[in-house]
Design a protein around this motif. Sequence first.
Motif, PDB file in Angstrom:
ATOM      1  N   LEU A 130      56.882  36.578   3.412  1.00  0.00           N
ATOM      2  CA  LEU A 130      56.352  35.264   3.014  1.00  0.00           C
ATOM      3  C   LEU A 130      54.839  35.328   2.823  1.00  0.00           C
ATOM      4  O   LEU A 130      54.294  34.782   1.862  1.00  0.00           O
ATOM      5  N   ALA A 131      54.167  36.017   3.741  1.00  0.00           N
ATOM      6  CA  ALA A 131      52.706  36.144   3.629  1.00  0.00           C
ATOM      7  C   ALA A 131      52.349  36.892   2.347  1.00  0.00           C
ATOM      8  O   ALA A 131      51.402  36.525   1.629  1.00  0.00           O
ATOM      9  N   ILE A 132      53.125  37.928   2.040  1.00  0.00           N
ATOM     10  CA  ILE A 132      52.870  38.683   0.808  1.00  0.00           C
ATOM     11  C   ILE A 132      53.102  37.790  -0.412  1.00  0.00           C
ATOM     12  O   ILE A 132      52.349  37.821  -1.379  1.00  0.00           O
ATOM     13  N   LEU A 133      54.136  36.964  -0.317  1.00  0.00           N
ATOM     14  CA  LEU A 133      54.434  36.078  -1.448  1.00  0.00           C
ATOM     15  C   LEU A 133      53.249  35.158  -1.755  1.00  0.00           C
ATOM     16  O   LEU A 133      52.930  34.914  -2.922  1.00  0.00           O
ATOM     17  N   VAL A 134      52.590  34.682  -0.720  1.00  0.00           N
ATOM     18  CA  VAL A 134      51.461  33.767  -0.929  1.00  0.00           C
ATOM     19  C   VAL A 134      50.361  34.459  -1.749  1.00  0.00           C
ATOM     20  O   VAL A 134      49.917  33.960  -2.790  1.00  0.00           O
ATOM     21  N   GLU A 135      49.944  35.643  -1.299  1.00  0.00           N
ATOM     22  CA  GLU A 135      48.849  36.316  -2.027  1.00  0.00           C
ATOM     23  C   GLU A 135      49.327  36.797  -3.400  1.00  0.00           C
ATOM     24  O   GLU A 135      48.580  36.751  -4.389  1.00  0.00           O
ATOM     25  N   ALA A 136      50.601  37.223  -3.484  1.00  0.00           N
ATOM     26  CA  ALA A 136      51.107  37.731  -4.765  1.00  0.00           C
ATOM     27  C   ALA A 136      51.218  36.601  -5.788  1.00  0.00           C
ATOM     28  O   ALA A 136      51.073  36.835  -6.994  1.00  0.00           O
ATOM     29  N   THR A 137      51.455  35.385  -5.323  1.00  0.00           N
ATOM     30  CA  THR A 137      51.563  34.258  -6.243  1.00  0.00           C
ATOM     31  C   THR A 137      50.256  34.072  -7.008  1.00  0.00           C
ATOM     32  O   THR A 137      50.243  33.824  -8.223  1.00  0.00           O
ATOM     33  N   LEU A 138      49.160  34.237  -6.296  1.00  0.00           N
ATOM     34  CA  LEU A 138      47.854  34.106  -6.939  1.00  0.00           C
ATOM     35  C   LEU A 138      47.715  35.116  -8.082  1.00  0.00           C
ATOM     36  O   LEU A 138      47.301  34.780  -9.197  1.00  0.00           O
ATOM     37  N   VAL A 139      48.096  36.365  -7.790  1.00  0.00           N
ATOM     38  CA  VAL A 139      47.986  37.421  -8.804  1.00  0.00           C
ATOM     39  C   VAL A 139      48.978  37.165  -9.951  1.00  0.00           C
ATOM     40  O   VAL A 139      48.649  37.340 -11.130  1.00  0.00           O
ATOM     41  N   ALA A 140      50.184  36.708  -9.599  1.00  0.00           N
ATOM     42  CA  ALA A 140      51.211  36.472 -10.625  1.00  0.00           C
ATOM     43  C   ALA A 140      50.776  35.352 -11.572  1.00  0.00           C
ATOM     44  O   ALA A 140      50.855  35.486 -12.794  1.00  0.00           O
TER      45      ALA A 140
ATOM     46  N   ALA B 288      40.914  33.206 -12.982  1.00  0.00           N
ATOM     47  CA  ALA B 288      40.344  34.456 -12.469  1.00  0.00           C
ATOM     48  C   ALA B 288      39.113  34.146 -11.618  1.00  0.00           C
ATOM     49  O   ALA B 288      38.494  33.088 -11.809  1.00  0.00           O
ATOM     50  N   PRO B 289      38.739  35.036 -10.688  1.00  0.00           N
ATOM     51  CA  PRO B 289      37.568  34.754  -9.846  1.00  0.00           C
ATOM     52  C   PRO B 289      36.341  34.371 -10.672  1.00  0.00           C
ATOM     53  O   PRO B 289      35.624  33.440 -10.321  1.00  0.00           O
ATOM     54  N   MET B 290      36.124  35.068 -11.805  1.00  0.00           N
ATOM     55  CA  MET B 290      34.934  34.735 -12.603  1.00  0.00           C
ATOM     56  C   MET B 290      35.006  33.321 -13.195  1.00  0.00           C
ATOM     57  O   MET B 290      33.995  32.637 -13.304  1.00  0.00           O
ATOM     58  N   ASN B 291      36.220  32.871 -13.536  1.00  0.00           N
ATOM     59  CA  ASN B 291      36.358  31.499 -14.044  1.00  0.00           C
ATOM     60  C   ASN B 291      36.048  30.495 -12.947  1.00  0.00           C
ATOM     61  O   ASN B 291      35.346  29.509 -13.167  1.00  0.00           O
ATOM     62  N   LEU B 292      36.582  30.794 -11.752  1.00  0.00           N
ATOM     63  CA  LEU B 292      36.368  29.859 -10.649  1.00  0.00           C
ATOM     64  C   LEU B 292      34.882  29.792 -10.283  1.00  0.00           C
ATOM     65  O   LEU B 292      34.392  28.780  -9.825  1.00  0.00           O
ATOM     66  N   LEU B 293      34.194  30.925 -10.498  1.00  0.00           N
ATOM     67  CA  LEU B 293      32.764  30.949 -10.178  1.00  0.00           C
ATOM     68  C   LEU B 293      31.906  30.467 -11.349  1.00  0.00           C
ATOM     69  O   LEU B 293      30.674  30.488 -11.275  1.00  0.00           O
ATOM     70  N   GLY B 294      32.584  30.108 -12.440  1.00  0.00           N
ATOM     71  CA  GLY B 294      31.868  29.605 -13.615  1.00  0.00           C
ATOM     72  C   GLY B 294      31.023  30.658 -14.322  1.00  0.00           C
ATOM     73  O   GLY B 294      30.001  30.342 -14.924  1.00  0.00           O
ATOM     74  N   MET B 295      31.447  31.927 -14.250  1.00  0.00           N
ATOM     75  CA  MET B 295      30.671  32.989 -14.899  1.00  0.00           C
ATOM     76  C   MET B 295      31.271  33.306 -16.267  1.00  0.00           C
ATOM     77  O   MET B 295      32.482  33.279 -16.438  1.00  0.00           O
ATOM     78  N   SER B 296      30.413  33.662 -17.237  1.00  0.00           N
ATOM     79  CA  SER B 296      30.975  33.994 -18.547  1.00  0.00           C
ATOM     80  C   SER B 296      31.196  35.501 -18.675  1.00  0.00           C
ATOM     81  O   SER B 296      32.021  35.957 -19.451  1.00  0.00           O
ATOM     82  N   SER B 297      30.455  36.287 -17.933  1.00  0.00           N
ATOM     83  CA  SER B 297      30.768  37.721 -17.870  1.00  0.00           C
ATOM     84  C   SER B 297      30.605  38.153 -16.419  1.00  0.00           C
ATOM     85  O   SER B 297      29.855  37.528 -15.663  1.00  0.00           O
ATOM     86  N   ALA B 298      31.347  39.190 -16.053  1.00  0.00           N
ATOM     87  CA  ALA B 298      31.332  39.568 -14.634  1.00  0.00           C
ATOM     88  C   ALA B 298      31.712  41.029 -14.472  1.00  0.00           C
ATOM     89  O   ALA B 298      32.368  41.602 -15.342  1.00  0.00           O
ATOM     90  N   PRO B 299      31.310  41.649 -13.350  1.00  0.00           N
ATOM     91  CA  PRO B 299      31.775  43.012 -13.087  1.00  0.00           C
ATOM     92  C   PRO B 299      33.299  43.042 -12.916  1.00  0.00           C
ATOM     93  O   PRO B 299      33.914  41.987 -12.662  1.00  0.00           O
ATOM     94  N   THR B 300      33.868  44.239 -13.061  1.00  0.00           N
ATOM     95  CA  THR B 300      35.340  44.393 -13.077  1.00  0.00           C
ATOM     96  C   THR B 300      36.048  43.625 -11.964  1.00  0.00           C
ATOM     97  O   THR B 300      37.071  42.999 -12.192  1.00  0.00           O
ATOM     98  N   PHE B 301      35.503  43.672 -10.760  1.00  0.00           N
ATOM     99  CA  PHE B 301      36.284  43.133  -9.635  1.00  0.00           C
ATOM    100  C   PHE B 301      36.440  41.608  -9.690  1.00  0.00           C
ATOM    101  O   PHE B 301      37.262  41.053  -8.974  1.00  0.00           O
ATOM    102  N   LEU B 302      35.672  40.953 -10.550  1.00  0.00           N
ATOM    103  CA  LEU B 302      35.822  39.499 -10.655  1.00  0.00           C
ATOM    104  C   LEU B 302      36.591  39.083 -11.910  1.00  0.00           C
ATOM    105  O   LEU B 302      36.826  37.892 -12.133  1.00  0.00           O
ATOM    106  N   GLN B 303      37.007  40.092 -12.705  1.00  0.00           N
ATOM    107  CA  GLN B 303      37.604  39.718 -13.994  1.00  0.00           C
ATOM    108  C   GLN B 303      39.016  39.168 -13.887  1.00  0.00           C
ATOM    109  O   GLN B 303      39.458  38.388 -14.720  1.00  0.00           O
ATOM    110  N   ASP B 304      39.763  39.634 -12.924  1.00  0.00           N
ATOM    111  CA  ASP B 304      41.076  39.035 -12.665  1.00  0.00           C
ATOM    112  C   ASP B 304      41.455  39.288 -11.209  1.00  0.00           C
ATOM    113  O   ASP B 304      40.825  40.094 -10.533  1.00  0.00           O
TER     114      ASP B 304
END
Length: 513
Positions: A374-384, A394-410
Amino acid sequence: MENNRSSWGSNLGFLMAAIGSAVGLGNIWGFPYKMGKSGGFTFLIIYLLLAIFVGMIIMVTELAIGRKTGKSIISAYNEVSKKFKFLGWLGIFAPFVIMSFYSVLGGYSLQYMSLNMAELSFGLSGIFGSKITGGDTFSSMLVNPFGCFVFTLLFIIICMLIVRGGVEGGVEKFNKIGMPALFVMLVVVIIRGLTLPGSVEGLKFMFVPGYAVSAGFISEAPNIVTVLGTAGGQMFFSLSLAMGVMVTYGSYLDKKENLIQNSAVIVIADTIVALMAGFAVIPAAVANSMAAGIAPADMALGGPKLLFVTLQDVFSNMGAIGPLFGVIFYLLVLIAAISSAISLMEVVSSHFIDKAVAKGQKDPRKKIVLFVALAILVEATLVAVDGLGSNGIAPMNLLGMSSAPTFLQDWLDFMDCWSEGMAMPLGAMLLGVMVGWELNPRLALDEVEVSTKVGKGFETFYTICIKFVVPIVMAFVLAGQMQDYFGIGAISYIISIGILVVFWGITIATKKK
Ligand code: PFF
């Protein structure tokens, strides 16, 4: 208490499970593409050297710590060194986080298998009037969050049912059937792939040093430090190291088994499957892309696009037989994903199971595995739902960024960054510091010697590797990952070597005499 703990039914069962954990998406979409891009045969040699000098050493160490303590990851590290107990937490954090995206990718494989099955049974593309293409299928799948959620859920349920079955009755049983089946399917797909006209270009891309540049697949060859980082990161992920998997699997292993031999078999089998996967996918992908007039630089030969766009196109272009190969191929990918995912789920579950048993609970496995799922399902839902950044959350959208390093792109990259990118190399580096400098390399060797005499040669080799080679190589891998995810250039070397030096210093300075 130890007597009540689960154990493998046989050494072969253990090997199948460990190989099952190692053989996963990393072998299919990571290894062949990275090999082609990073120097072909030269990369293979570097990979093998790293696998022997670093991978094998960590594998033996993890299996030894697991078997010596007979405990799950956190208790095992706590028992060998209170100071390094946090390594156990890293070893539970990483598999848990990896499951967030591994489940989604497993869900994609399930969707593609179903799609090809439907095509095979009902000729669905005929009904819609046009042939399904990988690109269209993939993009419409990503923007359908509900569909992705449902298939992710199904994937997690399958894994949960297997892990609930226990070590011998679930994990071992699945792998004993799944691994040979995967091997056979791989051979079938290889034969088909290699007989496609033009497939030799793909072989050249994979093996011939410098060919990726001269044939235009990439614009310039990566430098040796980058290659080292790529090969090291790939090797670690592929062998399921620094994840608690081998400690946990080792804790179920019988005292009479040979840890060195077992480690060698796992490393060799994983590498062979990675090469076989290369033969299965790259020649077909290159041949088909060439026939479609795609320039080498634009071919998607790695990552999710290789599996879900390029290869779907290969099957779509095979005519009536295509969907059959599609079903076989995506089933193969699914088995590889399940056998790895259940090892991740087992690591997290076993920690809580051992704790509950210590408190006197009787047979808590089923309940705990359900909670972990169940715990895995919660975090996986975000990715799905994120659909690789297609749906605006995506993290960059939530942060209001128009470009971002790889780790914030999805969200997939975000999760991957902290688990595979940071926790794994850091965990492995500090494992070297712990065993080599805080404890004593004899700790692992003594456990190996419970069943097998260790020669002076191996002892010296092991000691040098665990004390020096492992921490230093891992510092470079960590730096490479920081560059990839954060785009911070050479500063990453200063940070990762700094971390190593600080830990080395503290460990030596505070070591009890
Ligand atoms: N080894 C798996 C692969 O190559 O895809 C992934 C993986 C499984 C990584 C289990 C880590 C792990 F603990």
